[in-house]
Each structure stands twice: as C-alpha cells, then as structure tokens.
Design an enzyme around this catalytic site. Structure first.
Site, PDB file in Angstrom:
ATOM      1  N   LYS A  22       0.934  -1.269   0.034  1.00 58.21           N
ATOM      2  CA  LYS A  22      -0.123  -0.048   0.006  1.00 58.21           C
ATOM      3  C   LYS A  22       0.855   1.137  -0.067  1.00 58.21           C
ATOM      4  CE  LYS A  22      -1.487   1.635   4.121  1.00 58.21           C
ATOM      5  NZ  LYS A  22      -1.122   2.967   4.424  1.00 58.21           N
ATOM      6  N   CYS A 120      -4.029   7.827  10.350  1.00 59.88           N
ATOM      7  CA  CYS A 120      -3.839   7.244  11.751  1.00 59.88           C
ATOM      8  C   CYS A 120      -3.894   8.263  12.614  1.00 59.88           C
ATOM      9  CB  CYS A 120      -2.617   6.363  11.618  1.00 59.88           C
ATOM     10  SG  CYS A 120      -3.148   4.726  10.993  1.00 59.88           S
ATOM     11  N   ARG A 125       2.159  14.310  13.384  1.00 58.81           N
ATOM     12  CA  ARG A 125       2.144  13.985  12.232  1.00 58.81           C
ATOM     13  C   ARG A 125       1.935  15.465  11.268  1.00 58.81           C
ATOM     14  NH1 ARG A 125       0.015   8.251  10.545  1.00 58.81           N
ATOM     15  NH2 ARG A 125       2.007   8.286   9.309  1.00 58.81           N
TER      16      ARG A 125
HETATM   17  C1  UD1 Z   1       5.177   6.723   6.376  1.00 52.97           C
HETATM   18  C2  UD1 Z   1       4.410   5.529   6.211  1.00 52.97           C
HETATM   19  C3  UD1 Z   1       3.826   5.191   7.702  1.00 52.97           C
HETATM   20  C4  UD1 Z   1       5.134   4.904   8.566  1.00 52.97           C
HETATM   21  C5  UD1 Z   1       5.962   6.020   8.419  1.00 52.97           C
HETATM   22  C6  UD1 Z   1       7.281   5.812   9.188  1.00 52.97           C
HETATM   23  C7  UD1 Z   1       3.118   5.907   4.106  1.00 52.97           C
HETATM   24  C8  UD1 Z   1       1.708   6.214   3.257  1.00 52.97           C
HETATM   25  N1  UD1 Z   1       3.094   5.932   5.444  1.00 52.97           N
HETATM   26  O1  UD1 Z   1       4.132   7.688   6.803  1.00 52.97           O
HETATM   27  O2  UD1 Z   1       2.930   3.669   7.453  1.00 52.97           O
HETATM   28  O3  UD1 Z   1       4.568   4.514   9.954  1.00 52.97           O
HETATM   29  O4  UD1 Z   1       6.209   6.183   7.011  1.00 52.97           O
HETATM   30  O5  UD1 Z   1       7.855   4.641   8.768  1.00 52.97           O
HETATM   31  O6  UD1 Z   1       4.105   5.770   3.678  1.00 52.97           O
HETATM   32  N2  UD1 Z   1       7.514  14.494  10.383  1.00 52.97           N
HETATM   33  C9  UD1 Z   1       7.597  15.731  10.564  1.00 52.97           C
HETATM   34  N3  UD1 Z   1       7.322  16.788   9.797  1.00 52.97           N
HETATM   35  C10 UD1 Z   1       7.142  16.370   8.411  1.00 52.97           C
HETATM   36  C11 UD1 Z   1       6.958  15.036   7.980  1.00 52.97           C
HETATM   37  C12 UD1 Z   1       7.311  14.191   9.167  1.00 52.97           C
HETATM   38  O7  UD1 Z   1       8.127  16.151  11.778  1.00 52.97           O
HETATM   39  O8  UD1 Z   1       6.696  17.307   7.586  1.00 52.97           O
HETATM   40  C13 UD1 Z   1       7.881  13.618  11.536  1.00 52.97           C
HETATM   41  C14 UD1 Z   1       6.507  12.640  11.919  1.00 52.97           C
HETATM   42  O9  UD1 Z   1       5.718  13.315  12.767  1.00 52.97           O
HETATM   43  C15 UD1 Z   1       7.191  11.399  12.421  1.00 52.97           C
HETATM   44  C16 UD1 Z   1       8.647  11.287  11.594  1.00 52.97           C
HETATM   45  O10 UD1 Z   1       8.696  12.485  10.988  1.00 52.97           O
HETATM   46  O11 UD1 Z   1       7.438  11.609  13.877  1.00 52.97           O
HETATM   47  C17 UD1 Z   1       8.485  10.298  10.595  1.00 52.97           C
HETATM   48  O12 UD1 Z   1       7.340  10.484   9.796  1.00 52.97           O
HETATM   49  P1  UD1 Z   1       7.117  10.096   8.168  1.00 52.97           P
HETATM   50  O13 UD1 Z   1       8.322   9.504   7.842  1.00 52.97           O
HETATM   51  O14 UD1 Z   1       6.769  11.327   7.340  1.00 52.97           O
HETATM   52  O15 UD1 Z   1       5.792   9.265   8.064  1.00 52.97           O
HETATM   53  P2  UD1 Z   1       4.944   9.444   6.933  1.00 52.97           P
HETATM   54  O16 UD1 Z   1       5.613   9.441   5.716  1.00 52.97           O
HETATM   55  O17 UD1 Z   1       3.639   9.977   7.200  1.00 52.97           O
END
Ligand code: UD1
Length: 426
Positions: A22, A120, A125
């Site tokens: 996914k 979620c 996030r």
């Molecule tokens: C993706 C996955 C999710 C997985 C996560 C971590 C998808 C659709 N989802 O989520 O299943 O749990 O990676 O492996 O691929 N953060 C910030 N600022 C931002 C973006 C992220 O502070 O602009 C922080 C988040 O709050 C979190 C960390 O970075 O603490 C990692 O998040 P991120 O890797 O972005 O997760 P997703 O891409 O949303």
C-alpha cells in the site's frame, strides 16, 4: 461498522501470499499526476486507502481504472487533464498520504490546493518538511480554512537537507523535483523500499534520479515525463505481520511472494526470540522453535526495525518468556494498542516512549477496539492465541491497509470471520 470475531488456539499452517505494498502504491498513483500519458501499475492491493486515492485522483479530473483478480490488481491512470487540482477534505480526511499529491500537483499544474491530512491517530504528524522543501524549490504556500495552497510558475531545483527523516516527505519532494528546473540534491532522505519503488517508476517515466535508497538523492529536472508500466513491491509490513502470526501461534507458515531483504530487521529479531526462519528468494518460512524468548526492540527508520511492526511485535512479546522493552522512536503516540492488550491479560507498562512487556501471560478473549491500522493487526494477532472468542470493533482501520486479511488468515487455519453491523454499514 464491521467487526472481526476471532477464536484463538489454532497454529497457522500452510502458505499465505503477500499483496502489493500500500505504501508504495499510494505514491506511485500520485506520480501519475506528473504526466498526461497513461501510467499502468500492477500488484496494487485492494484496500481502502487505494480506493480513497482513486477517488482523490478522479475528483481532480483523472481517469482511473482499478481492476482486481484476473486483471492482476492492475490500475490504469491517465491524468490528461487535471481540471480541479484540489484534494478535498471530504476525500482526504482519513488518509494522511494525501499530502503526497501536493508535490506532483504543483510541479505539473503550478497550483495545488490540498486539505491538511488526517490518517492514523498516532501522533501530531505535521507536514512542515514537505512545505519547507517546496518553498525552497520556489513555491509560495499559504494556509486557509484547513487547506494548503501552493503556487509556482515552475519549481526550481534545490539543495535540501531534511531536518528529520520522512518517508512521504522524501517521496513528495522527489516527485516535485523531477519536473523542476535544474538539479536538486536531497540529503538525509528516507531509505525505505517504498522510496526506491517510487523512484523506479519515476525513472521509467523519464525522470533522472540517482541515489534513491540511500540518504542522498540527486535529481536532474526534465521538462516532461511520459507514461510507464510498473509493478509494485510486495508489502513488507503485511509480510511481517504474517511472520508474527506464524510465530505467535506456534505454527509452520510459509509467507510467499515477499521480498525477504526488506524484512531483515524483523527476521533477525524473530530469530533472537527463538523462532526458526528459513529464507528463500521470494518467501520466508516461519516455524516454532519451542518457547518464545523476550527480546527488546527500538523502532528506527529503514533499515532499522519498522515502527509499522511495533504493535504486532508487542503482541508477540506478551507470549515471550521474560521482559521485552519496546521503544517507539518515530511517533510519539503509538501505544494505543497497549490498553486493549492489557484488557486481554497482557502485562505491559508504559513510560514515555518505552513500553515494558512482561511475559509470558495467557491472553483471554475480550471485546476490543481497533484504534489505528497496525494496532488492529496487533489485536488480531493477540486474539489468535487468546482463550475464547475475541470481538474486534472498528476493523475499518485494518481495511485501510490489509487486503482480504481475514480470508488469507482463514486459508491457513485461523478461526476468524467478519461480522457486518445490524445496519450493514462499514
Ligand atoms: C510513512 C508511512 C507510515 C510509517 C511512517 C514511518 C506511508 C503512506 N506511510 O508515514 O506507514 O509509519 O512512514 O515509517 O508511507 N515529520 C515531521 N514533519 C514532516 C513529516 C514528518 O516532523 O513534515 C515527522 C513525523 O511526525 C514522524 C517522523 O517525522 O515523527 C516520520 O514521519 P514520516 O516518515 O513522514 O511518516 P509518513 O511518511 O507520514
């Protein structure tokens, strides 16, 4: 809302097949925005998040055809005209990955209006890193009424060092940079297989990308991308969930059609727990090696132990002899399965980002509530070894990301069935 009814006690035996990922399929579908030609994706899982993304692309003017079964889970996407480059809140509210359309939309059309994502409930996030990156590439971004609006004539290549490793942030900016003017260099990128999968599709579409899968990615922007055909990677989190299902039930399960390389951190942890593992080219067999032993985990970015496997691992830890410490480093609020596991008889205490699981405790059936996608999987795993019949409510969380989960598990001996509510709603 559908429920699952699970009767515990059966060891899982036989072969179970893994679907497409996914989390690869979602960015690859978004990448179709970058070209007016047709993009064909194979091995797309039949899950709710994919249906949400189909709706999202269609609402913008794209033609999306999803075919399952004999059609090999193939989707044809054609974004010839994007008449309405808006990701509406009504569609994106359940899916955080909707922020993935921000980069490609602005790169292709010069304007994007995207509702701030939901998804979620596992922490704040934010998407500040997506926004900062697009601004560094010359976009002007404003926020009003829960929407982000980004504008740019043509994005410009930029040197971006991510403050924090972000998977969808890396993917979003990677897509944007393919059509930007000049070179982009991104440092501290996510190295997840889903990033590599997306990059493979983008290269097939004519993008010039080097270094995907490492922490530094270089992109030479091009003026146009063309159509392509691409097969999505197997889902490493679904595969990992099945490995734990085999291990926790003391079964003998062959997890087929997976990519064992992507499962290395989990496999080595399961071996530490005393589980017997045989690794093949595209399958992993998991067998009971007697009593499970406790082992600590710390979630990390790939290739470390995935946060998306933490909840499922915790179910296993309740059945391991000794004390396991589980440290969640990626998201600050990802222990929502713990209260439900405790209600089933687990001995778990939480202190900040650390959970201490004391095992082995017998689990008992109970009525439990799914709170997010992976927490739901964790509760199913616990229910597979609980005494009696567990009823899991709100399995719509699980339906976001697992394809035919209960049917696949039934095929290897689990007693699990879906129960619609009396009004037949989902
Ligand atoms: C993706 C996955 C999710 C997985 C996560 C971590 C998808 C659709 N989802 O989520 O299943 O749990 O990676 O492996 O691929 N953060 C910030 N600022 C931002 C973006 C992220 O502070 O602009 C922080 C988040 O709050 C979190 C960390 O970075 O603490 C990692 O998040 P991120 O890797 O972005 O997760 P997703 O891409 O949303």
């Amino acid at each position: 809302m559908d429920k699952f009814v699970v009767r515990g006690g059966n060891p899982l035996l036989g072969t179970i097949k893994v679907s497409g990922a996914k989390n690869s399929a979602l960015p690859c579908m978004a990448a179709a925005i970058l070209t007016e030609d047709e993009v064909i994706l194979e091995n797309i899982p039949q899950v709710q998040d994919i249906e949400t993304e189909r709706k999202l692309l269609t609402s913008m003017g794209a033609e999306v055809e999803l075919g399952y079964g004999r059609a090999q889970h193939r989707t044809h996407i054609k974004c010839a005209i994007l008449s309405d480059p808006v990701a509406k809140y009504e569609i994106v509210k359940t899916m955080r990955a909707s922020s993935l359309v921000l980069g490609p939309l602005i790169a292709r059309t010069g304007i994007a209006r995207v509702a701030m994502p939901g998804g979620c409930a596992i922490g704040g996030r934010p998407i500040d890193l997506h926004i900062n990156g697009l601004e560094a590439m010359g976009a002007t971004i404003t926020q009003d009424h829960g929407y982000l609006e980004a504008r740019a004539d043509r994005l410009k290549g930029a040197h971006i060092v991510f403050d924090k490793i972000t998977v969808t942030g890396t993917e979003d900016l990677l897509m944007a940079a393919t059509l930007a003017e000049g070179e982009s260099v991104f440092e501290n990128c996510a190295r997840e297989p889903e990033v590599t999968d997306l990059a493979a599709l983008l290269v097939a579409m004519g993008a010039k990308i080097e270094g995907a899968g490492t922490s530094t990615i270089r992109i030479q922007g091009v003026s146009k991308l063309h159509g392509a055909r691409h097969r999505i990677n197997p889902d490493r989190i679904e595969a990992g969930t099945f490995l734990i299902a085999g291990a926790i039930t003391g079964g003998d399960l062959n997890v087929d059609c997976c990519e064992p390389k992507h499962l290395a951190a989990l496999i080595s942890k399961l071996e530490q727990c005393g589980v017997k593992i045989d690794v093949g080219a595209d399958h992993v067999r998991v067998r009971s090696g007697g009593e499970l032993k406790a082992a600590d985990i710390t979630t990390e970015e790939y290739p470390g132990f995935p946060t998306d496997m933490q909840a499922q691992y915790m179910a296993l830890a309740t059945q391991s002899e000794g004390t396991s410490t589980v440290i969640e480093n990626i998201f600050e609020n990802r222990f929502m399965h713990v209260q439900e596991l405790i209600r089933m008889g687990a001995n778990i205490t939480i202190s900040g980002r650390a959970a201490t699981v004391r095992g082995k405790t017998p689990l008992q059936s109970a009525a439990v509530m799914c709170s997010d996608l992976r927490a739901s999987a964790s509760l199913v795993l616990a229910a597979l070894v609980a005494d009696g019949e567990t009823i899991l409510d709100r399995v719509y969380h699980l339906d976001r990301g697992y394809e035919h989960f209960e049917e696949k598990l039934r095929g290897v001996g689990a007693q699990i069935r879906r129960m619609g509510d009396v009004f037949g709603k989902r």
